[in-house]
Structures are given as structure tokens and as C-alpha cells.
Design a protein around this motif. Structure first.
Motif, PDB file in Angstrom:
ATOM      1  N   ALA A  63       0.735  -1.277   0.213  1.00 30.73           N
ATOM      2  CA  ALA A  63       0.018   0.105   0.019  1.00 30.73           C
ATOM      3  C   ALA A  63       0.834   1.026   0.122  1.00 30.73           C
ATOM      4  N   ILE A  64       2.059   1.354   0.886  1.00 30.68           N
ATOM      5  CA  ILE A  64       2.644   2.575   0.835  1.00 30.68           C
ATOM      6  C   ILE A  64       3.400   2.590  -0.628  1.00 30.68           C
ATOM      7  N   TYR A  65       3.990   1.572  -1.118  1.00 29.61           N
ATOM      8  CA  TYR A  65       4.496   1.470  -2.541  1.00 29.61           C
ATOM      9  C   TYR A  65       3.506   2.080  -3.409  1.00 29.61           C
ATOM     10  N   ALA A  66       2.425   1.846  -3.232  1.00 27.60           N
ATOM     11  CA  ALA A  66       1.459   2.250  -4.253  1.00 27.60           C
ATOM     12  C   ALA A  66       1.157   3.568  -4.315  1.00 27.60           C
ATOM     13  N   THR A  67       1.450   4.272  -3.248  1.00 26.79           N
ATOM     14  CA  THR A  67       1.093   5.690  -3.124  1.00 26.79           C
ATOM     15  C   THR A  67       2.152   6.597  -4.281  1.00 26.79           C
ATOM     16  N   ARG A  68       2.945   5.864  -4.719  1.00 29.05           N
ATOM     17  CA  ARG A  68       3.867   6.575  -6.035  1.00 29.05           C
ATOM     18  C   ARG A  68       2.490   6.973  -7.105  1.00 29.05           C
ATOM     19  N   THR A  69       1.591   6.573  -7.124  1.00 30.47           N
ATOM     20  CA  THR A  69       0.592   6.718  -8.257  1.00 30.47           C
ATOM     21  C   THR A  69       0.237   8.391  -8.043  1.00 30.47           C
ATOM     22  N   LEU A  70       0.451   8.509  -6.781  1.00 25.77           N
ATOM     23  CA  LEU A  70       0.032  10.004  -6.383  1.00 25.77           C
ATOM     24  C   LEU A  70       0.972  11.306  -6.808  1.00 25.77           C
ATOM     25  N   GLU A  71       0.648  12.283  -7.684  1.00 23.30           N
ATOM     26  CA  GLU A  71       1.947  12.938  -8.345  1.00 23.30           C
ATOM     27  C   GLU A  71       2.402  13.899  -7.043  1.00 23.30           C
ATOM     28  N   ASN A  72       1.325  14.431  -6.234  1.00 17.02           N
ATOM     29  CA  ASN A  72       1.760  15.537  -5.441  1.00 17.02           C
ATOM     30  C   ASN A  72       2.294  14.799  -4.222  1.00 17.02           C
ATOM     31  N   GLN A  73       3.082  15.455  -3.567  1.00 17.56           N
ATOM     32  CA  GLN A  73       4.047  14.908  -2.495  1.00 17.56           C
ATOM     33  C   GLN A  73       3.190  15.166  -1.337  1.00 17.56           C
ATOM     34  N   ARG A  74       2.201  16.221  -1.106  1.00 17.61           N
ATOM     35  CA  ARG A  74       1.353  16.112  -0.066  1.00 17.61           C
ATOM     36  C   ARG A  74       0.153  15.099  -0.031  1.00 17.61           C
ATOM     37  N   ASP A  75      -0.187  15.129  -1.213  1.00 17.75           N
ATOM     38  CA  ASP A  75      -1.175  13.857  -1.163  1.00 17.75           C
ATOM     39  C   ASP A  75      -0.597  12.425  -0.952  1.00 17.75           C
ATOM     40  N   LYS A  76       0.513  12.519  -1.418  1.00 15.57           N
ATOM     41  CA  LYS A  76       0.996  11.081  -1.127  1.00 15.57           C
ATOM     42  C   LYS A  76       1.555  10.845   0.333  1.00 15.57           C
ATOM     43  N   ALA A  77       2.141  12.037   1.094  1.00 18.12           N
ATOM     44  CA  ALA A  77       2.579  11.827   2.359  1.00 18.12           C
ATOM     45  C   ALA A  77       1.379  11.563   3.115  1.00 18.12           C
ATOM     46  N   LEU A  78       0.127  12.316   3.153  1.00 20.40           N
ATOM     47  CA  LEU A  78      -0.968  12.327   3.866  1.00 20.40           C
ATOM     48  C   LEU A  78      -1.591  10.870   3.639  1.00 20.40           C
ATOM     49  N   THR A  79      -1.587  10.082   2.558  1.00 18.34           N
ATOM     50  CA  THR A  79      -2.011   8.898   2.103  1.00 18.34           C
ATOM     51  C   THR A  79      -1.325   7.951   3.034  1.00 18.34           C
ATOM     52  N   ALA A  80       0.065   8.109   2.858  1.00 23.63           N
ATOM     53  CA  ALA A  80       1.070   7.052   3.564  1.00 23.63           C
ATOM     54  C   ALA A  80       0.720   7.029   5.009  1.00 23.63           C
ATOM     55  N   LEU A  81       0.440   8.475   5.650  1.00 24.54           N
ATOM     56  CA  LEU A  81       0.406   8.378   7.118  1.00 24.54           C
ATOM     57  C   LEU A  81      -0.925   7.858   7.659  1.00 24.54           C
ATOM     58  N   LEU A  82      -1.999   7.616   6.669  1.00 23.59           N
ATOM     59  CA  LEU A  82      -3.391   7.178   6.912  1.00 23.59           C
ATOM     60  C   LEU A  82      -3.336   5.584   6.878  1.00 23.59           C
ATOM     61  N   ILE A  83      -2.546   5.128   5.848  1.00 24.06           N
ATOM     62  CA  ILE A  83      -2.505   3.613   5.534  1.00 24.06           C
ATOM     63  C   ILE A  83      -2.321   2.709   6.688  1.00 24.06           C
ATOM     64  N   PRO A  84      -1.449   3.009   7.750  1.00 28.99           N
ATOM     65  CA  PRO A  84      -1.229   1.961   8.661  1.00 28.99           C
ATOM     66  C   PRO A  84      -2.620   1.619   9.537  1.00 28.99           C
ATOM     67  N   LEU A  85      -3.582   2.947   9.532  1.00 26.52           N
ATOM     68  CA  LEU A  85      -4.895   2.462  10.166  1.00 26.52           C
ATOM     69  C   LEU A  85      -5.849   1.614   9.556  1.00 26.52           C
ATOM     70  N   MET A  86      -5.380   1.112   8.488  1.00 25.47           N
ATOM     71  CA  MET A  86      -6.400   0.174   7.843  1.00 25.47           C
ATOM     72  C   MET A  86      -5.595  -1.163   8.389  1.00 25.47           C
ATOM     73  N   SER A  87      -6.490  -1.937   8.861  1.00 25.88           N
ATOM     74  CA  SER A  87      -6.141  -3.142   9.515  1.00 25.88           C
ATOM     75  C   SER A  87      -5.587  -4.131   8.657  1.00 25.88           C
ATOM     76  N   CYS A  88      -4.433  -4.516   8.734  1.00 23.91           N
ATOM     77  CA  CYS A  88      -3.573  -5.341   7.523  1.00 23.91           C
ATOM     78  C   CYS A  88      -3.792  -6.819   8.053  1.00 23.91           C
ATOM     79  N   GLY A  89      -3.603  -7.833   7.088  1.00 25.53           N
ATOM     80  CA  GLY A  89      -3.899  -9.191   7.387  1.00 25.53           C
ATOM     81  C   GLY A  89      -2.824  -9.652   8.438  1.00 25.53           C
ATOM     82  N   ALA A  90      -2.012  -9.154   8.786  1.00 28.47           N
ATOM     83  CA  ALA A  90      -0.956  -9.452   9.998  1.00 28.47           C
ATOM     84  C   ALA A  90      -1.455  -9.296  11.202  1.00 28.47           C
ATOM     85  N   ARG A  91      -2.565  -8.483  11.275  1.00 26.45           N
ATOM     86  CA  ARG A  91      -3.090  -8.103  12.708  1.00 26.45           C
ATOM     87  C   ARG A  91      -4.164  -9.129  13.010  1.00 26.45           C
ATOM     88  N   LEU A  92      -4.698  -9.795  11.873  1.00 31.72           N
ATOM     89  CA  LEU A  92      -5.624 -10.503  12.144  1.00 31.72           C
ATOM     90  C   LEU A  92      -5.436 -11.836  13.104  1.00 31.72           C
TER      91      LEU A  92
END
Lengths: 746, 75
Positions: free
Chosen positions: A437-466
């Protein structure tokens, strides 16, 4: 010229640079520029193929592709510049392109043009021509233009611009020989290149020559270093980048005078006047050379978009497409990842043990090799299939043109919490695994959009937490398993919305980046291009992230096992740190060194929390070691058969439509020993507080490394770490203390 | 009248670009210029952004960004 006549197909167009090539032979540097969606990537892949080296531009995380090869006894260095619409210094891509061209002065620029979109592509060409670097135009997607009924008089265009034009169809490798030949010819005989000076209109021209003269007189050294006409334009446009770089400001020159005059006459700012003048050139050229059919046919893109972007169908279709992509990414890669995992902890580990045994290494070393190094290698390998699968789909979505539609459909919803329409896909991938998911933020061109998205991604409960949830839910809430599990996912999303709103008002205050985005025609990306891209990205991950992950695994081994020979985990460094940290967790209901140490071990990957708890709480009973060790050949056969099984499972998962396999709760029967111990040390309330803490506390180290790699700095991981720790503590505190006050589950 | 007020299928000619700074430059770089013909193709399912055709290609932009673009509606 017709598309059929561009028949010269390149079989193996170029040979890799021979090592024996003499030093004095000059390398021809060819920069490849062009609009996004002009087929530039496909063209470069077709020319250089696997000889492409992918890296980053210094200091930024925009991709840089280069290739060195021999062509007609010339050594050519191909440099792929980021796709840009213009050379205005507003986006990172534009700045990189411009800086490279101005400072590195390549021998030739290949300008890749989308022949179906001539005018807007020519706008960039016009700006490239201002740089005084020889330009060769690749009139790409020539077949598509013909299909649309366009006729382009490329001879006339050549004459009007004084620039060599080569029609190409990169997807079919057509015209590429001609393109490279043109490059060689131009370098051999520079006099063959005589570009026409574009006339921007009398008032602009007289102003620019005045400024040129002024620059030449006052700053002769600058005039030698930079293309003069370009420099003059930049000063007139009051280009801050150029001004600050050259440390002279516009007002010391006569520039002000010239500019004021123009501004007054046009009633516009200088940048707009120039944009208008450049587009006027592009429009004039297009009018002369391009004939469009009188009646426009409805093309495929329009037909697809009528459904894909439909008011009512748009969102359901998008969600269905995303569902499939999610499933394909994680379900296809899972059996392969599991296979790699089994391989590492099975045969590899056994072989390593045997090797270490052979040299009679001390026990600590054997443990370091098997539990530290091999385990580290394993945790890298596990990610390989999922990273490759994700890169493949993201590249496909971008190349096909659907990514832009996804952004179009989702932007309203995402924008309300300060994100961009394109943020949706990385966030969604986060539920599978935060790392891709973090690597996928590269589709966002703007650095601000990219950073904000990356900051919120860890709140998505991933498979390893299950697995952590599953153990605790099984121990404490078997009757409400579904509800409790659901509550965790919803809590993650709700907190992402809250944090998004907070970040938008604090860390990312100010104007949100703009959305203005082309909706390119749908195109089928070439398979080769897809594979090259996927491979390069995957390789990048393996090498860069792999090293870090390995190092961290070894570090954790030290923490867990040193001082060597401790009887209880309590006395290991990890246990000791756990004892120090425990009081901090006391108000949350789980202030034991066991819980603290397990949480710390979980930073490798959150599922390790369960494994560590198992080790700490439950005394090892069954000696797993006693299993008969298979012979080497048996191992090899096993590797082969398990790989075919894994492949088959992957293939089957492509077709299975229901249920995310990673959400299965099969593990329920296991770990009954751990569960009964947990019931004696946790209450249902503190158990819930604990799993909420696991949901929210710092992302695992692989995510940290992914963030470091994507942003080139630890800054964003630092912020992520800080806010998530605070949030996890706060939420667990509120739940435990609030619950205790209310007398729930105490 | 500005571009965000046009309904899908309606056309107009750009008369003024009121935006400032980077937004204006970006719009102009994408071919959104005074005198240009523009047609609104679609509105996204959630009501924003919009899709327009300009210079024979498709561009999407948020309504807020379209507000600064004055247009004269073609009959």
C-alpha cells in the motif's frame, strides 16, 4: 506516411554496451521527454528492454530510468525524463525535467508525441525548442491517429519546425530504428539540424531581444552557461527557481521595463502571456499539418466511459473492479508467499543448520544463523509475491487509463478528508498489507497527497493483525466474534477519517493540491512493458528493502537472545526492556512485561505478537525438533511439488470469487494453550484494549522501510510512529478506563 | 457564468481565467486558455469533479477549480 509504411520492426534493436569499448569513445546522451500518456515508457522499454536501470532522481523519489547501449558503433545513454505537460516549474516532474535539460545539456532530446493529441503535445515541444538542444520528434501512436481518421503532414511539420520527425508505433516496435538512426545522424552531422526560430509575436520578440542583450552585457558568464533565449524568457516570467538559482533578481535589469510594457498591452501576467504565445504556436502548427475527419465517430473510450463513469453504475463498477484487484493481488500471491515462507523455514533452515553443524559452530552462532539471518531472509521473501502482484496491477491500472477514472469517481469522497481520488487504491490495499500500500502511493503525483495517504494507511487493519485478533477474540469473545472483529476494522477507518481531518488542518494546512488531470484514452498496455515495470520495481524492493529488513531481523535476534544463555525470556534484553515499558501500559489494563515484550517483538510484523506470547506464556511442550529430518533430495522434491501446489492454488484463487482467504479463522483450533493462559492474565476489557492497541500502535518495520524508500527520508515514518503510538495509547486508555468506570468486563 | 455551472452536454467559450498562481499556470499548460471552446461531458457520480473536452482531449477538474473559469455559453 501511413502506419503500414512504418514497417521496420526492431527485433533486437540494440546490443548491450560491450565492456571492451574504448574509453575515448564519446557517449551520446539522449534525453527522452514527452507528455504523460504519450507512450514514452513503452517506447523506452521497446528500445532498451531489460537493459533499463531504474533508480530515483537525486533527492526526490521520482523514478529515473537509464540505459546504456551500443547502436551503430555509437555508445548511447538513454535518460528517461518524467512525463510532463510543460516546463513550468510547478510540479516535481517539471522541475526535474527542466533542471536536467538545462544543467546536463544532453546531446539530443527525443520528444515523444502522442499523435492523437498533437496540439497539447506540441506545447511541450515548443518549450523544448527554446532550450537550444537538438530535438528529434517521435510521432508516436501513429496507428491510433490514423484509426481516428487523422492525417498528419509530417513533412510539412518538419519543414515548419526545422526538426526531424520520425513516426513511431512503440507498441509494435515500429519506427524505432529510424528514430535511433536519426539520433546518430544528427550527432555525426550537427549541421543537418537547423531548427527554425519560433516567432512569438512582435512585442514579445522585441522585449526578449532587449532582455537577451541586457543579460549578455551584464552577465556574460551566465550567457555562456545557459541558452540565452530561454534564460531571457525565464527572467521575463519572473521564474523564482531561475532567479534564486542564479542569485540575480529581475528588478536589477531592464527586464522590468520590457515586462511592464507587455503586461500593460496584454492586460495579463507574464506567465499567461507566454503560455498564450506558446500555445498559439502549437495551435498554428496543428492547423497547418493536421486534418481531422469532419464527422467525429464515437470511439471506444467514450463508449466505455458512458458505462464506467455513469452516474449510477460508476461507483458499483469501480468497487467491483477494486474488489477483483484486491482479491487477485492478495489471493494470488498468498500461496506463493506461503510457499516461500515454508521454503525458508523448512529446507533452507535445515540446510543452514546442517552447515553450521558441519563447522561445529557454537550454539549462539547456529541460533543467529537460523533464527536471525534465515528468519530475516524469510520475512523479505514472504513479501516478494505480493509486491510483484501489486506492482503488476497498479502498472496495469495506470497504463490502461483506468487509474485516472478511479480518481475521477472517488475524488469527492476522498477529497472531503483532504485526500486525492487516487488515494483510494493505496488505502484499500492497506487492508491486505500496508507494505505494498505504501509503495502504491507512488501513483499520487503530489508530495502532499502522497504523504497524507501514507500516514493514514497504517490505520487500515492489515492481514498480519488478524491472527492477533483471532487469538484474543477466540479466548474472550467467542460468542461475538464477528461483531468484535468488525468493530476493529470500522474503528481503523473512522480514526483514519478523524486523523485525515486533523492532519488537513495542521500538518498540511493551506491550499489542497489541484486535481486537474487528463483522462487519457483507454489503451491496452503492452505485456512486455508491464513485465519490465513489475520486475524492476520488485527487484528494487528486494535489494533495497531486503537489506534493511535483514538488518532489523538480526537486531531483534540479539534483543531476544542476549545475554546468551538466559533461562527465562524475562532476562533477555527484550524482556528487560519490557519490564521498563510495562508501567506505561498499566493504565491500559495490560501492564505486564510479557505483554510489553510481545508488543515490541510485534514491530517486525504484527502477527509476531502472537508467536512471542506463545513463547513467553506457554512453556514449550512438544519437542518439534524430534521430527525426522528429510534427506537433501527429499527436500528438493518437496520444494518442487510444493511450488506446483502453490502455483495451482494461486491459479485457483484467480477464479474463486468469494471470501478473502486471508480473512479465514481457521487458526481457531490451534493455540488453545495460549488462550487459557491469556484468560488468566487478561480480562475481556483489557483484552479488547490490547487488540485495539495492536490495531493502532506503530506500523511494522517493513512499513517503516517502505516509507523511507518512497519518501527518501525518515520524516514521515517518524510522524506516523509518534501519532500512532499516542493514538493507540489514548484509545486503549479510554476503552479500559471508561469500561472500568462503567463496570464493563472488569 | 462559469464552467462549473455548465450541465453535461453544454458548450461554451472561455472568456476569462480568474484563477491565480500555480492553478492558473497549470490550467493554461493544459490548454485552458481564453477563447478556447470547452464542452462539459460528465459530472462524477458523487457530483464532483467534472469532465470536459478541450483541445480535442478529455480533462477532469474539480468544480472549485472550474469556478474560476468564466465562459460564454454557446447556443
Amino acid at each position: 506516411m501511413s502506419a503500414e509504411s512504418i514497417s521496420e520492426v526492431m527485433r533486437d534493436p540494440v546490443r548491450p554496451a560491450a565492456a571492451s569499448l574504448s574509453e575515448e569513445k564519446r557517449t551520446i546522451t539522449v534525453a527522452v521527454a514527452g507528455n504523460p500518456n504519450s507512450g514514452k515508457s513503452t517506447l523506452i522499454n521497446a528500445i532498451a528492454g531489460t537493459r533499463l536501470h531504474v533508480g530515483n532522481w537525486p533527492g526526490v523519489t521520482v523514478e529515473k530510468k537509464e540505459a546504456l547501449f551500443e547502436y551503430e558503433v555509437k555508445l548511447i545513454k538513454l535518460v528517461d525524463l518524467p512525463g510532463t505537460y510543460s516546463l513550468s516549474p510547478y510540479t516535481q516532474e517539471e522541475i526535474i525535467t527542466r533542471d536536467y535539460l538545462v544543467h546536463e545539456m544532453p546531446d539530443v532530446i527525443i520528444d515523444v508525441m502522442d499523435a492523437t493529441n498533437l496540439e497539447r503535445n506540441l506545447y511541450l515541444t515548443v518549450q523544448l525548442l527554446e532550450l537550444d538542444i537538438p530535438v528529434i520528434m517521435a510521432l508516436n501512436m501513429y496507428d491510433e491517429a490514423e484509426k481516428k481518421g487523422y492525417t498528419i503532414d509530417s513533412n510539412m511539420m518538419e519543414e515548419m519546425l526545422g526538426v526531424k520527425i520520425v513516426p513511431t508505433i512503440a507498441t509494435r516496435k515500429a519506427g524505432l530504428h529510424d528514430l535511433l538512426k536519426a539520433v546518430v545522424k544528427l550527432v555525426d552531422d550537427p549541421s543537418s539540424h537547423h531548427p527554425k526560430k519560433l516567432n512569438y509575436g512582435e512585442d514579445i520578440e522585441s522585449a526578449v531581444s532587449a532582455v537577451e542583450k541586457q543579460l549578455k552585457d551584464s552577465y556574460p558568464s551566465l550567457a555562456e552557461k545557459y541558452p540565452l533565449r530561454w534564460l531571457a524568457f525565464k527572467f521575463m516570467e519572473e521564474d523564482e527557481h531561475v532567479q534564486s538559482e542564479l542569485k540575480i533578481s529581475g528588478d536589477v535589469l531592464l527586464i522590468e521595463d520590457a515586462v511592464r510594457h507587455l503586461k500593460k498591452a496584454h492586460e495579463e501576467d507574464m506567465e499567461s502571456i507566454m503560455a498564450d504565445a506558446r500555445y498559439a504556436q502549437a495551435a498554428g502548427l496543428t492547423r497547418e499539418v493536421l486534418k481531422r475527419p469532419e464527422l467525429r465517430k464515437t470511439d471506444l473510450t467514450e463508449k466505455i466511459d458512458r458505462i464506467a463513469l455513469n452516474r449510477f453504475l460508476g461507483i458499483p463498477l469501480f468497487l467491483a473492479a477494486m474488489w477483483f484487484m484486491f482479491k487477485l493481488t492478495f489471493d494470488v500471491s498468498k500461496p506463493l508467499g506461503d510457499w516461500m515462507n515454508a521454503l525458508t523455514f523448512g529446507p533452507f533452515k535445515r540446510w543452514a543448520e546442517a552447515l553450521v553443524g558441519l563447522i561445529h559452530a557454537p550454539a549462539w552462532m547456529s541460533s543467529l544463523v537460523t533464527d536471525g539471518v534465515i528468519a530475516g531472509v524469510g520475512s523479505v521473501l514472504v513479501f516478494v509475491p505480493v509486491i510483484f502482484a501489486m506492482m503488476f496491477f497498479i502498472t496495469f491500472l495506470e497504463g490502461s487509463g483506468y487509474m485516472a477514472r478511479a480518481a475521477f469517481v472517488m475524488d469527492r469522497a476522498m477529497h472531503s478528508i483532504g485526500l486525492h481520488g487516487k488515494s483510494f487504491i493505496p488505502m484499500l490495499l492497506g487492508f491486505g498489507c500496508n507494505v505494498p500500500a505504501i509503495y502504491a502511493t507512488r501513483t499520487l503525483e503530489n508530495q502532499r497527497d502522497k504523504a497524507l495517504t501514507a500516514l493514514l494507511i497504517p490505520l487500515m487493519s492489515c492481514g498480519a493483525r488478524l491472527p492477533v485478533y483471532v487469538v484474543f477474540i477466540g479466548a474472550f469473545f467467542p460468542a461475538y466474534a464477528g461483531t468484535v472483529l468488525w468493530s476493529l476494522y470500522v474503528m481503523g477507518i473512522a480514526l483514519a477519517i478523524v486523523m485525515g481531518l486533523i492532519f488537513k488542518r495542521t500538518l498540511f494546512k493551506g491550499e489542497a493540491p489541484m486535481f486537474i488531470m487528463e483522462l487519457p484514452p483507454y489503451r491496452l498496455p503492452s505485456f512486455k512493458s508491464l513485465m519490465i515495470h513489475t520486475w524492476e520495481k520488485g527487484k528494487h524492493f528486494l535489494i533495497k528493502a531486503g537489506t534493511y529488513i535483514l538488518a532489523v531481523s538480526i537486531l531483534v535476534w540479539f534483543l531476544l537472545n542476549l545475554p546468551w544463555g538466559v533461562e527465562s525470556k524475562k532476562d533477555s534484553y527484550l524482556g528487560q526492556v519490557g519490564q521498563v515499558v510495562a508501567p506505561v501500559l498499566k493504565p491500559l489494563g495490560f501492564g505486564s512485561w510479557e505483554a510489553a515484550s510481545s508488543l515490541m517483538a510485534g514491530v517486525i510484523a504484527k502477527e509476531i505478537v502472537v508467536g512471542t506470547m506463545g513463547e513467553i506464556y506457554v512453556k514449550k511442550t512438544g519437542e518439534e525438533q524430534s521430527a525426522v529430518k528429510p534427506a537433501f533430495t527429499a527436500d528438493l522434491i518437496e520444494i518442487g511439488t510444493s511450488f506446483t501446489t502453490a502455483l495451482r492454488n494461486s491459479a485457483e484463487n484467480v477464479f474463486s470469487t468469494f471470501g478473502i482467504s486471508s480473512l479465514s479463522t481457521k487458526e481457531d483450533e490451534k493455540r488453545s494453550g495460549l488462550k487459557s493462559v491469556l484468560r488468566t492474565t487478561f480480562t475481556p476489557l483489557s483484552a479488547y484494549a490490547f487488540i485495539v492497541f495492536v490495531l493502532l500502535y506503530m506500523p511494522c518495520v517493513v512499513v517503516a522501510i517502505a516509507m523511507r524508500q518512497e519518501f527518501g527520508t525518515w520524516k514521515w515514518f517518524g510522524i506516523s510512529f509518534a501519532y500512532q503510538m499516542a493514538l493507540a495509547w489514548l484509545m486503549a486508555f479510554v476503552i479500559y478506563q471508561g469500561g472500568t468506570l462503567l463496570g464493563i468486563g472488569g | 457564468m462559469n464552467l462549473s455551472m455548465l450541465k453535461p452536454g453544454e458548450r461554451g467559450t472561455i472568456t476569462k481565467i480568474g484563477a491565480l498562481g500555480p492553478l492558473k499556470r497549470r490550467l493554461m499548460d493544459m490548454g485552458v486558455l481564453v477563447g478556447e471552446d470547452v464542452k462539459v461531458e460528465k459530472v462524477a457520480p458523487l457530483g464532483d469533479p467534472i469532465e470536459v473536452t478541450i483541445k480535442h482531449y478529455n480533462l477532469s477538474l474539480r468544480k472549485k477549480e472550474a469556478e474560476g473559469i468564466s465562459v460564454e455559453v454557446a447556443k
